[in-house]
Write a protein that holds these residues in place. Sequence first.
Motif, PDB file in Angstrom:
ATOM      1  N   VAL A   1      38.394  70.756  47.143  1.00 19.15           N
ATOM      2  CA  VAL A   1      37.767  69.465  47.443  1.00 19.15           C
ATOM      3  C   VAL A   1      38.588  68.315  46.866  1.00 19.15           C
ATOM      4  CG1 VAL A   1      35.755  68.032  46.956  1.00 19.15           C
ATOM      5  CG2 VAL A   1      35.448  70.409  47.680  1.00 19.15           C
ATOM      6  N   THR A   2      39.045  68.470  45.629  1.00 17.96           N
ATOM      7  CA  THR A   2      39.852  67.430  44.996  1.00 17.96           C
ATOM      8  C   THR A   2      41.128  67.180  45.787  1.00 17.96           C
ATOM      9  OG1 THR A   2      38.972  67.946  42.800  1.00 17.96           O
ATOM     10  CG2 THR A   2      41.085  66.797  42.887  1.00 17.96           C
ATOM     11  N   GLY A   3      41.752  68.247  46.255  1.00 11.40           N
ATOM     12  CA  GLY A   3      42.960  68.093  47.060  1.00 11.40           C
ATOM     13  C   GLY A   3      42.701  67.302  48.332  1.00 11.40           C
ATOM     14  N   ALA A   4      41.553  67.525  48.965  1.00 12.54           N
ATOM     15  CA  ALA A   4      41.221  66.793  50.187  1.00 12.54           C
ATOM     16  C   ALA A   4      40.957  65.317  49.898  1.00 12.54           C
ATOM     17  CB  ALA A   4      40.007  67.431  50.854  1.00 12.54           C
ATOM     18  N   VAL A   5      40.302  65.035  48.776  1.00 14.21           N
ATOM     19  CA  VAL A   5      40.087  63.625  48.394  1.00 14.21           C
ATOM     20  C   VAL A   5      41.420  62.924  48.178  1.00 14.21           C
ATOM     21  CG1 VAL A   5      39.185  62.081  46.615  1.00 14.21           C
ATOM     22  CG2 VAL A   5      37.819  64.040  47.363  1.00 14.21           C
ATOM     23  N   MET A   6      42.318  63.579  47.453  1.00 10.19           N
ATOM     24  CA  MET A   6      43.602  62.946  47.158  1.00 10.19           C
ATOM     25  C   MET A   6      44.447  62.770  48.414  1.00 10.19           C
ATOM     26  SD  MET A   6      43.048  62.246  44.141  1.00 10.19           S
ATOM     27  CE  MET A   6      44.627  61.440  43.822  1.00 10.19           C
ATOM     28  N   ALA A   7      44.363  63.705  49.364  1.00  8.72           N
ATOM     29  CA  ALA A   7      45.090  63.558  50.620  1.00  8.72           C
ATOM     30  C   ALA A   7      44.554  62.364  51.412  1.00  8.72           C
ATOM     31  CB  ALA A   7      44.980  64.840  51.445  1.00  8.72           C
ATOM     32  N   HIS A   8      43.247  62.153  51.352  1.00  7.54           N
ATOM     33  CA  HIS A   8      42.639  60.993  52.013  1.00  7.54           C
ATOM     34  C   HIS A   8      43.133  59.695  51.370  1.00  7.54           C
ATOM     35  CE1 HIS A   8      39.483  58.892  54.271  1.00  7.54           C
ATOM     36  NE2 HIS A   8      39.229  58.207  53.167  1.00  7.54           N
ATOM     37  N   LYS A   9      43.115  59.641  50.052  1.00  2.00           N
ATOM     38  CA  LYS A   9      43.551  58.436  49.352  1.00  2.00           C
ATOM     39  C   LYS A   9      45.045  58.191  49.538  1.00  2.00           C
ATOM     40  CE  LYS A   9      41.698  57.789  45.213  1.00  2.00           C
ATOM     41  NZ  LYS A   9      41.194  58.087  43.844  1.00  2.00           N
ATOM     42  N   ALA A  10      45.815  59.261  49.705  1.00  2.13           N
ATOM     43  CA  ALA A  10      47.258  59.113  49.915  1.00  2.13           C
ATOM     44  C   ALA A  10      47.569  58.401  51.228  1.00  2.13           C
ATOM     45  CB  ALA A  10      47.938  60.476  49.890  1.00  2.13           C
ATOM     46  N   GLN A  11      46.602  58.378  52.145  1.00  2.00           N
ATOM     47  CA  GLN A  11      46.776  57.654  53.410  1.00  2.00           C
ATOM     48  C   GLN A  11      46.272  56.214  53.298  1.00  2.00           C
ATOM     49  OE1 GLN A  11      48.421  58.879  56.164  1.00  2.00           O
ATOM     50  NE2 GLN A  11      48.932  60.474  54.676  1.00  2.00           N
ATOM     51  N   ASN A  12      46.049  55.761  52.048  1.00  2.00           N
ATOM     52  CA  ASN A  12      45.626  54.380  51.765  1.00  2.00           C
ATOM     53  C   ASN A  12      44.272  54.058  52.391  1.00  2.00           C
ATOM     54  OD1 ASN A  12      48.958  53.992  52.545  1.00  2.00           O
ATOM     55  ND2 ASN A  12      48.263  53.688  50.450  1.00  2.00           N
ATOM     56  N   LEU A  13      43.405  55.072  52.445  1.00  2.00           N
ATOM     57  CA  LEU A  13      42.069  54.910  52.995  1.00  2.00           C
ATOM     58  C   LEU A  13      41.028  54.865  51.874  1.00  2.00           C
ATOM     59  CD1 LEU A  13      42.431  57.467  55.901  1.00  2.00           C
ATOM     60  CD2 LEU A  13      42.271  54.981  56.147  1.00  2.00           C
ATOM     61  N   PRO A  14      40.018  54.005  51.998  1.00  2.00           N
ATOM     62  CA  PRO A  14      39.015  53.894  50.931  1.00  2.00           C
ATOM     63  C   PRO A  14      38.190  55.164  50.769  1.00  2.00           C
ATOM     64  CG  PRO A  14      38.984  51.945  52.339  1.00  2.00           C
ATOM     65  CD  PRO A  14      39.844  52.958  53.026  1.00  2.00           C
ATOM     66  N   TYR A  15      37.915  55.486  49.503  1.00  3.50           N
ATOM     67  CA  TYR A  15      37.014  56.576  49.147  1.00  3.50           C
ATOM     68  C   TYR A  15      36.040  55.998  48.125  1.00  3.50           C
ATOM     69  CZ  TYR A  15      35.316  61.038  47.278  1.00  3.50           C
ATOM     70  OH  TYR A  15      34.514  62.068  46.878  1.00  3.50           O
ATOM     71  N   LEU A  16      34.800  55.763  48.555  1.00  3.31           N
ATOM     72  CA  LEU A  16      33.791  55.116  47.729  1.00  3.31           C
ATOM     73  C   LEU A  16      32.706  56.125  47.383  1.00  3.31           C
ATOM     74  CD1 LEU A  16      33.488  51.776  49.749  1.00  3.31           C
ATOM     75  CD2 LEU A  16      35.073  52.345  47.889  1.00  3.31           C
ATOM     76  N   VAL A  17      32.220  56.063  46.157  1.00  2.40           N
ATOM     77  CA  VAL A  17      31.294  57.079  45.644  1.00  2.40           C
ATOM     78  C   VAL A  17      29.985  56.444  45.205  1.00  2.40           C
ATOM     79  CG1 VAL A  17      30.920  58.718  43.757  1.00  2.40           C
ATOM     80  CG2 VAL A  17      33.130  58.659  44.934  1.00  2.40           C
ATOM     81  N   TYR A  18      28.877  57.104  45.579  1.00  3.54           N
ATOM     82  CA  TYR A  18      27.547  56.734  45.093  1.00  3.54           C
ATOM     83  C   TYR A  18      26.930  57.966  44.443  1.00  3.54           C
ATOM     84  CZ  TYR A  18      22.852  54.658  45.019  1.00  3.54           C
ATOM     85  OH  TYR A  18      21.629  54.154  44.634  1.00  3.54           O
ATOM     86  N   LEU A  19      26.829  57.935  43.131  1.00  4.74           N
ATOM     87  CA  LEU A  19      26.320  59.076  42.371  1.00  4.74           C
ATOM     88  C   LEU A  19      24.792  59.074  42.385  1.00  4.74           C
ATOM     89  CD1 LEU A  19      28.694  58.767  39.280  1.00  4.74           C
ATOM     90  CD2 LEU A  19      28.955  60.314  41.228  1.00  4.74           C
ATOM     91  N   ARG A  20      24.223  60.245  42.665  1.00  2.00           N
ATOM     92  CA  ARG A  20      22.774  60.370  42.752  1.00  2.00           C
ATOM     93  C   ARG A  20      22.239  61.217  41.605  1.00  2.00           C
ATOM     94  NH1 ARG A  20      21.290  62.891  47.975  1.00  2.00           N
ATOM     95  NH2 ARG A  20      19.240  62.033  47.449  1.00  2.00           N
TER      96      ARG A  20
END
Length: 498
Positions: free
Chosen positions: A122-141
């Motif tokens: 999962v972490t690898g997929a998040v970092m690959a997304h961010k590497a494309q300069n795309l926003p990754y925003l988190v809402y903790l529940r």
Amino acid sequence: MARLSVVELLSTVFDDLRPWELPVADPTLTTTYRPELDAARERTGHDESVLAGEALLRGRRVAYVAGDPAFLLGSIGVAAGERITAALERATAERLPVIAFPVGGGTRMQEGTIAFLQMVKVTGAVMAHKAQNLPYLVYLRHPTMGGVFASWGSLGHVTLAEPGALVGFLGPRVFEALYGEPFPSGVQLSDNLADRGVIDAVCPPEQLGDALHRLLTVLLARIEAHLTSEDHAVAPREPDAVALPDVPAWESVLRTRREDRPGLRDLLELAATDVTMLNGTVDGESHPGSVLALARFGEAPCVVVGQDRGLQDVPLGPAALREVRRGVRLARELRLPLVSVIDTPGAALSKEAEERGMAPEIARTLSELLTLPTPTVSLLMGQGTGGIALALTPADRVLASQHAWLAPLPPEGASAIMHRTTERAPELASAQGIRSADLLANGIVDRVVPEPDDLAAEPDAFCAALGSALRDELLRVMAQPRRKRRAARARRYRELGL
């Protein structure tokens, strides 16, 4: 306190939910695990503990990935880990910003170590997304614990959380079982983590849609304007030269020390739009005199880092520069321009500042600003004393307010070194060339913005003038081809003083 279900939350935040078909295979099921899984599916109507899809947020297409605490406490097994990963990969391929809603206690114990390692995937997929300069925003529940918080829950460009949510690494029941005593109360609450600079803010669900829309208006401004590289913006014309009155340096020093002089937070409130104030280093450090924000000046989006003059009763320490460096990371990862604002009487001079690495932080901040690939603008807004001011100075374009100044020490300190008395501070202020007119003549700043005679009476005019200048300079540097701009920045400081 009643909390929204995952479907209720998504429906509150988004319009037109469109779940993605992301089928996942069942893991190896033991005799006891199968009934648990079947019961969770029947109770929730979902096939796994994660929902994923796309939606509209104020008319903007986004992707969402959300945990369901009603499904085996939101735990992550092989199937859930695969769904998160596949959803992130699809969002990346379709160039959609991701809104993540982590929840749960981490690894699904029924599946053991293979489930535990899903967090790496999962972490690898998040970092690959961010590497494309795309926003990754988190809402903790409530609750977000263990491996969930320690992977996709802690990697957001911006991290918000439900008020009063339990958020942490070590489960309180596990702590009590291991150590025979309760975990200290209040530590693992979202409100406390926001106070400590671990997350950016708490946000009630009913306000989340507006908060996310405001963020994405800044983060996606260049993409939505079809400005995919720095050389497509339209630059405004160069400003006309402004004749500045010959004001003694010491008078400028005294003016910047007035308590009623506007500061950076006033500038953001009065001259910027779509402002989101961020918080701390995400490493558990923050300082009230340090500012990190996402904002727009006119049509120009940017990350803003800097110092607010009104909240430096406790001098700025190394954490303030670590917060600046977080802003630099955001600018790099999201390809946003960076604005650094200088207004400080100086850094903390203390045992703690030394042991926490003040000098190394100054060096690291200087190096990161010098090498940041995105456009940069620096604003000397008021006092500019010492290394903590120097650290925020390097930029493609440097502006100064008329009475702002920059010096290695306060004039009193320079006088004490040179003459063993502070009484010759006005003389040293003049001799050292600290005022804006001298900085302009020496090539340290590119433009001086005139100030109203009485700032206390005209704070709106003061901030509006600075905001307009920042807008123009941001558009100017955004219009330059990247290689040309970075070469000019390097040349600027290589030739300084020659």
